[in-house]
Design a protein around this motif. Structure first.
Motif, PDB file in Angstrom:
ATOM      1  N   SER A   1       0.838  -1.205   0.000  1.00  0.00           N
ATOM      2  CA  SER A   1       0.000   0.000   0.000  1.00  0.00           C
ATOM      3  C   SER A   1       0.869   1.250   0.000  1.00  0.00           C
ATOM      4  O   SER A   1       1.898   1.310   0.677  1.00  0.00           O
ATOM      5  N   VAL A   2       0.427   2.241  -0.769  1.00  0.00           N
ATOM      6  CA  VAL A   2       1.197   3.469  -0.958  1.00  0.00           C
ATOM      7  C   VAL A   2       0.267   4.673  -0.861  1.00  0.00           C
ATOM      8  O   VAL A   2      -0.619   4.855  -1.715  1.00  0.00           O
ATOM      9  N   GLY A   3       0.460   5.501   0.154  1.00  0.00           N
ATOM     10  CA  GLY A   3      -0.402   6.662   0.356  1.00  0.00           C
ATOM     11  C   GLY A   3      -0.243   7.732  -0.695  1.00  0.00           C
ATOM     12  O   GLY A   3      -1.197   8.431  -1.046  1.00  0.00           O
ATOM     13  N   ARG A   4       0.967   7.865  -1.242  1.00  0.00           N
ATOM     14  CA  ARG A   4       1.199   8.974  -2.176  1.00  0.00           C
ATOM     15  C   ARG A   4       0.468   8.800  -3.499  1.00  0.00           C
ATOM     16  O   ARG A   4       0.396   9.738  -4.294  1.00  0.00           O
ATOM     17  N   LEU A   5      -0.071   7.634  -3.776  1.00  0.00           N
ATOM     18  CA  LEU A   5      -0.812   7.444  -5.022  1.00  0.00           C
ATOM     19  C   LEU A   5      -1.921   8.472  -5.160  1.00  0.00           C
ATOM     20  O   LEU A   5      -2.158   9.010  -6.246  1.00  0.00           O
TER      21      LEU A   5
END
Length: 287
Positions: free
Chosen positions: A267-271
């Motif tokens: 999971s990547v928040g900056r997306l």
């Protein structure tokens, strides 16, 4: 209106609110486009072409079309590519013709939306490609702009990613603060399950938290800020009993190594939090 639909998202309400904001409805002197009304004849007609200035993954074209059709229901609009398509610089993505005032008034709302959503889809595609050959799936997070979550998560899907939980309602996410108040991982997980929550994701940042979380009944483990070597150990300890997720400290340079550790998700928040807007233009020609 278009047949475009996202569960939980009200397209008509979004178009109404966005145009009302731009037109200043309810404010003194508001409720109209002073520039277009004063400069453009009411019966003038334009044709227009929306095109990409960079290589992008397209998202949001049906939403953009809805803005134009709201102000001119008879506007002729052709979507030249489907959302999710990767296009080269200079690619035309939409053609339209209709009332000139309607086009000019809707232009910024339409472009803002498709630029933002295409920016997210483009960044997601870069992350998916950077993961390489792996079984791990790329996930977004809840780090979204208020009011735009459903659209932004739609853009993630268009870029080839997958959605994490949609909000606070569809899964429990037990993080360090929950654990601290509950008195430990075991207590936090059991409280969620005892409350009838079906999906219980438990964040762990140490190897010794894995067994307590599993024994308590967590349905998924999120490994927070673990380096690849530790991630491999964590995945081995779980041994496939529940899905696993890597999160934290993940960027385009690190995602391949973390995805290759055997986790099910990354999971990547900056997306959604930091995606730059795509460079998309819209040029009009009087008819």
């Amino acid at each position: 209106m278009t047949a475009f639909s996202i569960p939980g998202f009200d397209l008509d309400a979004f178009v109404t609110a966005t145009l009302a904001e731009d037109l200043g409805e309810g404010l003194p002197g508001g409720g109209h486009d002073v520039t277009s009304e004063s400069v453009i004849p009411a019966d003038a007609r334009f044709s227009g072409t929306m095109d990409s200035r960079d290589a992008i993954t397209v998202a949001g074209l049906p939403v953009a079309a809805a803005f134009f059709r709201r102000l001119d229901p008879a506007m002729e609009i052709v979507l030249l590519v489907e959302d999710g398509t990767q296009v080269a610089p200079g690619t035309d993505v939409m053609r339209l013709s209709g009332n000139a005032r309607a086009m000019l008034t809707a232009e910024r709302a339409a472009l803002n939306t498709v630029q933002h959503l295409s920016g997210i889809a483009t960044l997601v595609r870069r992350y998916v490609d950077a993961m390489g050959e792996t079984r791990a799936k790329l996930l977004d997070t809840r780090k979204t702009i208020p009011g735009l979550r459903f659209l932004e998560k739609y853009a993630v899907r268009m870029g080839g990613g997958h959605n994490h939980r949609m909000g606070l309602w569809d899964a429990a996410m037990i993080k360090d603060n929950h654990v601290a108040v509950a008195g430990g991982v075991t207590q936090a997980v059991r409280r969620a399950l005892d409350a009838g929550v079906k999906a219980v994701i438990c964040e762990v940042d140490r190897i010794d938290q894995i067994a307590p979380a599993l024994d308590a009944g967590a349905t998924r483990l999120l490994f927070d800020n673990m380096e690849p070597d530790m991630l491999r150990k964590a995945v081995a300890l779980v041994a496939g009993r529940v899905p696993t997720e890597a999160s934290g400290g993940i960027n385009l340079d690190t995602i391949a190594a973390k995805a290759a550790t055997g986790v099910d998700y990354v999971s990547v928040g900056r997306l959604t939090q930091s995606a730059p807007a795509a460079d998309i233009g819209l040029d009009f020609t009087p008819l």
